[in-house]
Design an enzyme around this catalytic site. Structure first.
Site, PDB file in Angstrom:
ATOM      1  N   CYS A  47       0.841  -1.199   0.000  1.00  0.00           N
ATOM      2  CA  CYS A  47       0.000   0.000   0.000  1.00  0.00           C
ATOM      3  C   CYS A  47       0.878   1.252   0.000  1.00  0.00           C
ATOM      4  O   CYS A  47       1.534   1.545  -0.988  1.00  0.00           O
ATOM      5  CB  CYS A  47      -0.968  -0.032   1.179  1.00  0.00           C
ATOM      6  SG  CYS A  47      -2.368   1.092   0.966  1.00  0.00           S
ATOM      7  N   HIS A  98      -3.551  -5.573   1.177  1.00  0.00           N
ATOM      8  CA  HIS A  98      -3.365  -5.946   2.576  1.00  0.00           C
ATOM      9  C   HIS A  98      -3.850  -7.387   2.759  1.00  0.00           C
ATOM     10  O   HIS A  98      -4.882  -7.774   2.219  1.00  0.00           O
ATOM     11  CB  HIS A  98      -4.190  -5.034   3.491  1.00  0.00           C
ATOM     12  CG  HIS A  98      -3.717  -3.620   3.521  1.00  0.00           C
ATOM     13  ND1 HIS A  98      -2.539  -3.247   4.121  1.00  0.00           N
ATOM     14  CD2 HIS A  98      -4.276  -2.477   3.017  1.00  0.00           C
ATOM     15  CE1 HIS A  98      -2.387  -1.935   4.002  1.00  0.00           C
ATOM     16  NE2 HIS A  98      -3.418  -1.444   3.332  1.00  0.00           N
TER      17      HIS A  98
END
Length: 504
Positions: free
Chosen positions: A330, A443
């Site tokens: 991310c 994630h």
């Protein structure tokens, strides 16, 4: 309306989240339809539901203990700190606005009205709701408009159990002091106390329990011993970052940036016997790890500045030259690129910022946040550390403000084939030509054992070590076993029958 019980603490990090999960599993084992609930959660660790809604991760693992799908109603208010006494306010899974702390305090009465309806709906659909408070029950400076502790207990008309942490010392004073600072009406709600994280001989503690009960006039429902059950921590106030794992065959170092988010991405590594983990904190240098991970971030540019100013960027580049694996997730993925562009000033005043430059990518921050669950398969023709992974399934969720473009010389990591449970087909993530720099928005990508174990075995092969299999074949199955262990622990050390009586 179903039965309810609320666990509140004498302070943060006394173990409320774990105890709530344990009681959820106990009640589920007893045949009840159970749900967790925390009205207000302040954490950078968040999760995306199947509906694309954002919620705190603590209520996710509590929902897992209940055997049900996480729902944003279980954590209706999520506060994500963004610095300078401001936070992003997420209500019912969607960003409402960024607020200063003073403005948020004034906004609480409006939220209290919303919480009443949200909690009623949750309670109407479950036999039992196990509620969790936030921080301390006795935050007397925040009593007005409280919606996290006794204020929420009043909205739900819930009995309260106070949790104290004996491991940090002063448990008698913290419990007695908490009771002293509560109003008379609030004290009436408290039906019992749990003493958590006990490490001594219980028989030597019984007299102290009796004396405490005489002072506070409510029963001690149990003394729960400290246990190394592997269940997620609620937020960054965790001992995980200070824990030094023994040096094993594969060593991973994770940079703990000031705005690090979703460190639960790395819990899976603790189940692998040949892996050790170290979180690299402020003022510390990277060692000689096999993998360097730059995690997610609530403030990507600020965290990149932190990495640069603390000399970690040069250390990352040096480890890259040595052929080590550099992995960004991310915000960490965004940092690894060449440029970060912020034309709408999402992250600050600077419109363009140089990245670390190990991936030939550029990220542009957008006004709208991406929040989605996805399923994907790893692309073929990957080299280096990423070989032998083609076609392997990975699952995860995305929470980010940026869109990342890659050059024609950069390979994609995976193909997204399902988004919010609907079929799709597009490419995501980046891998350099040598296969030793990887970036992804996913994630939870490491939670798939087949993917992670193959990656770890690639490292073993490069180091001249024999490949090994994982004793844990399913991370979900591993977690379910841990919830059962936790339930067994609570049944042994808590008066569960009394807790049922309190709820009735």
């Amino acid at each position: 309306m179903g039965k309810k019980i609320m666990l509140q603490g004498t302070a943060s990090n006394v173990g409320k989240s774990i105890l709530v999960a344990g009681l959820c599993r106990v009640f589920k084992q007893d045949g009840h339809n159970v749900a967790p609930f925390k009205s207000q959660n302040m954490a950078l660790n968040s999760f995306i539901t199947k509906e694309g809604l954002e919620m705190g991760r603590a209520q996710v693992f509590q929902a897992e203990a209940c055997g049900i799908e996480p729902n944003a109603n279980m954590n209706p208010i999520l506060l994500k700190p963004s610095g300078n006494h401001r936070c992003q306010v997420i209500v019912n899974g969607k960003v409402r606005e960024d607020m200063a702390s003073s403005d948020y305090h004034k906004y609480k009465p409006q939220l209290a009205k919303e919480l009443k309806g949200i909690f009623k709906e949750l309670s109407d659909n479950h036999d039992i709701v196990v509620m969790e408070g936030a921080g301390s029950s006795a935050e007397i400076n925040l009593r007005e408009h409280d919606i996290a502790n006794m204020g929420m207990a009043e909205i739900a008309d819930a009995p309260v159990i106070i949790v104290g942490d004996i491991d940090r010392g002063g448990v008698f004073a913290s419990i007695a002091g908490t009771m002293l600072l509560l109003s008379e009406e609030e004290r009436k709600r408290v039906k019992g106390v749990i003493i958590n994280k006990f490490r001594g001989k219980k028989e030597l503690f019984s007299e102290g329990v009796r004396m405490l009960e005489d002072i506070i006039k409510v029963p001690v429902l149990g003394v729960v011993p400290y246990s190394d059950i592997k269940i997620e921590d609620e937020d960054s106030v965790t001992t995980r970052f200070k824990k030094q794992m023994n040096k094993n065959d594969i060593h991973i170092e994770i940079i703990r940036t000031p705005h690090m988010s979703n460190f639960t991405d790395f819990n899976i590594f603790e189940t692998q016997e040949d892996v050790s983990i170290r979180y690299v904190d402020y003022g510390e240098a990277l060692g000689n790890p096999d993998i360097v991970i730059i995690p997610g971030s609530k403030s990507t540019i600020d965290d990149l500045k932190y990495i640069r100013e603390n000399g970690l960027e040069d250390q990352i580049k040096e480890l890259h030259k040595k052929g080590k694996l550099i992995f960004g997730i991310c915000g960490g993925y965004q940092m690894l690129g060449k440029k970060l562009k912020d034309p709408y000033h999402v992250e600050g005043e600077v419109e363009e910022f140089d990245g670390i430059g190990l991936l030939d990518t550029e990220t542009t921050f957008e006004m709208e946040k991406t929040t989605t669950q996805v399923e994907a398969t790893i692309c073929d023709n990957l080299d280096g550390y990423m070989k032998n992974l083609e076609g392997k399934k990975v699952v995860g969720y995305e929470i980010h403000m940026g869109i990342t473009s890659i050059s024609k010389d950069t390979k994609n990591l995976n193909t997204i084939n399902k988004k919010l449970e609907k079929p799709v087909n597009y490419l995501e993530g980046s891998v350099n030509q040598k296969g030793n720099v990887v970036g992804t928005y996913l994630h939870g990508i490491f939670d798939e054992i087949d993917f992670t174990r193959t990656l770890l075995n690639n490292i073993r092969e490069i180091k001249g070590l024999e490949k090994i299999n994982s004793d844990v074949t399913s991370f979900d199955e591993f977690k379910q076993n841990e919830y059962n262990k936790l339930a067994d622990l609570l049944r042994e050390h808590l008066d569960i029958e009394k807790i049922y009586e309190i709820m009735s």
